[in-house]
Design an enzyme around this catalytic site. Sequence first.
Site, PDB file in Angstrom:
ATOM      1  N   ASN A 159      32.546  31.510  25.359  1.00  0.00           N
ATOM      2  CA  ASN A 159      31.152  31.140  25.126  1.00  0.00           C
ATOM      3  C   ASN A 159      30.184  32.245  25.535  1.00  0.00           C
ATOM      4  O   ASN A 159      29.130  32.413  24.910  1.00  0.00           O
ATOM      5  CB  ASN A 159      30.815  29.836  25.846  1.00  0.00           C
ATOM      6  CG  ASN A 159      31.371  28.630  25.118  1.00  0.00           C
ATOM      7  OD1 ASN A 159      30.839  28.192  24.111  1.00  0.00           O
ATOM      8  ND2 ASN A 159      32.487  28.097  25.611  1.00  0.00           N
ATOM      9  N   HIS A 210      27.042  26.462  25.079  1.00  0.00           N
ATOM     10  CA  HIS A 210      27.773  25.197  25.127  1.00  0.00           C
ATOM     11  C   HIS A 210      27.138  24.155  24.215  1.00  0.00           C
ATOM     12  O   HIS A 210      27.826  23.334  23.616  1.00  0.00           O
ATOM     13  CB  HIS A 210      27.818  24.671  26.564  1.00  0.00           C
ATOM     14  CG  HIS A 210      28.676  25.504  27.469  1.00  0.00           C
ATOM     15  ND1 HIS A 210      28.511  25.529  28.842  1.00  0.00           N
ATOM     16  CD2 HIS A 210      29.692  26.348  27.209  1.00  0.00           C
ATOM     17  CE1 HIS A 210      29.409  26.345  29.377  1.00  0.00           C
ATOM     18  NE2 HIS A 210      30.129  26.857  28.408  1.00  0.00           N
ATOM     19  N   SER A 244      38.603  30.177  28.203  1.00  0.00           N
ATOM     20  CA  SER A 244      37.596  29.141  27.973  1.00  0.00           C
ATOM     21  C   SER A 244      38.011  27.848  28.660  1.00  0.00           C
ATOM     22  O   SER A 244      39.201  27.540  28.780  1.00  0.00           O
ATOM     23  CB  SER A 244      37.419  28.889  26.470  1.00  0.00           C
ATOM     24  OG  SER A 244      36.288  28.083  26.229  1.00  0.00           O
ATOM     25  N   THR A 245      37.000  27.111  29.124  1.00  0.00           N
ATOM     26  CA  THR A 245      37.231  25.816  29.763  1.00  0.00           C
ATOM     27  C   THR A 245      37.223  24.721  28.709  1.00  0.00           C
ATOM     28  O   THR A 245      36.218  24.552  28.011  1.00  0.00           O
ATOM     29  CB  THR A 245      36.123  25.514  30.799  1.00  0.00           C
ATOM     30  OG1 THR A 245      36.011  26.602  31.709  1.00  0.00           O
ATOM     31  CG2 THR A 245      36.429  24.231  31.554  1.00  0.00           C
ATOM     32  N   PRO A 246      38.321  23.978  28.540  1.00  0.00           N
ATOM     33  CA  PRO A 246      38.329  22.889  27.550  1.00  0.00           C
ATOM     34  C   PRO A 246      37.312  21.824  27.915  1.00  0.00           C
ATOM     35  O   PRO A 246      37.161  21.476  29.089  1.00  0.00           O
ATOM     36  CB  PRO A 246      39.767  22.359  27.620  1.00  0.00           C
ATOM     37  CG  PRO A 246      40.300  22.812  28.933  1.00  0.00           C
ATOM     38  CD  PRO A 246      39.602  24.092  29.252  1.00  0.00           C
ATOM     39  N   GLY A 299      33.936  30.077  37.123  1.00  0.00           N
ATOM     40  CA  GLY A 299      32.828  29.206  37.467  1.00  0.00           C
ATOM     41  C   GLY A 299      31.994  29.780  38.598  1.00  0.00           C
ATOM     42  O   GLY A 299      32.318  30.826  39.179  1.00  0.00           O
ATOM     43  N   HIS A 330      38.937  34.741  39.390  1.00  0.00           N
ATOM     44  CA  HIS A 330      37.695  35.362  39.848  1.00  0.00           C
ATOM     45  C   HIS A 330      37.708  35.365  41.373  1.00  0.00           C
ATOM     46  O   HIS A 330      38.026  34.349  41.999  1.00  0.00           O
ATOM     47  CB  HIS A 330      36.489  34.568  39.356  1.00  0.00           C
ATOM     48  CG  HIS A 330      36.194  34.754  37.901  1.00  0.00           C
ATOM     49  ND1 HIS A 330      37.089  34.418  36.916  1.00  0.00           N
ATOM     50  CD2 HIS A 330      35.084  35.216  37.257  1.00  0.00           C
ATOM     51  CE1 HIS A 330      36.556  34.680  35.734  1.00  0.00           C
ATOM     52  NE2 HIS A 330      35.333  35.164  35.911  1.00  0.00           N
ATOM     53  N   GLU A 362      33.141  37.441  44.099  1.00  0.00           N
ATOM     54  CA  GLU A 362      31.871  37.735  43.415  1.00  0.00           C
ATOM     55  C   GLU A 362      30.712  37.621  44.395  1.00  0.00           C
ATOM     56  O   GLU A 362      29.662  38.241  44.211  1.00  0.00           O
ATOM     57  CB  GLU A 362      31.657  36.772  42.251  1.00  0.00           C
ATOM     58  CG  GLU A 362      32.586  37.007  41.071  1.00  0.00           C
ATOM     59  CD  GLU A 362      32.329  36.040  39.944  1.00  0.00           C
ATOM     60  OE1 GLU A 362      31.467  36.341  39.103  1.00  0.00           O
ATOM     61  OE2 GLU A 362      32.971  34.964  39.924  1.00  0.00           O
ATOM     62  N   ASP A 376      31.267  38.925  29.426  1.00  0.00           N
ATOM     63  CA  ASP A 376      30.527  38.102  28.459  1.00  0.00           C
ATOM     64  C   ASP A 376      29.712  39.037  27.569  1.00  0.00           C
ATOM     65  O   ASP A 376      28.529  39.283  27.820  1.00  0.00           O
ATOM     66  CB  ASP A 376      29.595  37.137  29.191  1.00  0.00           C
ATOM     67  CG  ASP A 376      30.349  36.203  30.126  1.00  0.00           C
ATOM     68  OD1 ASP A 376      30.982  35.267  29.636  1.00  0.00           O
ATOM     69  OD2 ASP A 376      30.307  36.441  31.345  1.00  0.00           O
TER      70      ASP A 376
END
Length: 350
Positions: free
Chosen positions: A32, A77, A109-111, A181, A206, A209, A291
């Site tokens: 996304n 989204h 990607s997150t379903p 996330g 991740h 961060e 991204d």
Amino acid sequence: MSTSKSSDETITKELENFCHKIPKIELHAHLNGSLSRQTLAKLYKMKHPVETEKCEKFDIEKCKSLTEMFEVFDFAHSVTKTVDSVYTATYDTIKEFYKDNVIYLELRSTPRTEIEMTKKEYLLAILKAIETCKKEVLDITVKLLISVNRKQSFKAAKENIHLAIEMSREYHDIVGIDLSGDPTKGDAFIELLHQARSAGLKIAAHCAEVANEVETIDIIKFKPERLGHGTCIHPSSGGTEELYQILLESKIPVELCLTSNIKCKTVLTYDVHHFQYLYESKHPICICTDDKGVFDTTLSKELALAAGYFNLNEHDLIHLMKSSVDYTFATENEKNKLINTINKFANTCA
């Protein structure tokens, strides 16, 4: 290839052209967040066919924190709530990476469950787009990592991982789990990541961060196959010397996303990016976009930035791509094909 650490002006047209020609490996791309403005406009029109002019856009420059940055994804989204829109989003994104001469791409990607779509249908739409690109014989290999959003509940994370395990048995393009996330919220779900690994899935997590030494150590000790960002590990960027040594000893490859870190404001300027410390320490690294749509970049641009700010020559850039092949979640046959493609290009430069 004359470069310097201080100015984008040193990123010449010649350098940009060379970076575009290199066969590239992309290992950290959120679906996304990778949607280009053209694709977003197309998806918005699919959802609102009567409105021909209005199309909201990401406004990254107004974001003042990492948390605000994550809110930017809401629009993407909002226009990928059906099977057709997810298919279109995936297909267009793969084609754009292909046009940037990316030969291997791991999308993540997150379903999501929507009114018109289950989580499984969401993933099947992505897989269908990958299959379409195979049938078009595009010279790009695409794999899928199923994401676990750390700010969601343990129940939601468990559901996503169990779905990934189940579907990976039939759909071999599903190769791993992405822990992602908002890093200021939620949990790392280490217990669930162990379950995914036991089922044969690879893990990209991740990590660091934001400054969180306890969690960073927990994630490194878990030994995911790759780490995302690793921003606050080196003592000059919010970490400690002890933490940095733990990372170096782990030999876990780190996915570095230069423009993403600058625009998310987790790194102040390109010339102080932790790429420098990891590269000089000969730690395994790969350059990625994160991204590309949100941050208005390409993998070619990210390579050019690295070359421009850290004095990399053509040989260095080719070596970065070749070494990145080792960190992919591809099969051995696929890795051999990727190496051959990069070697063939390198021979034309010799």
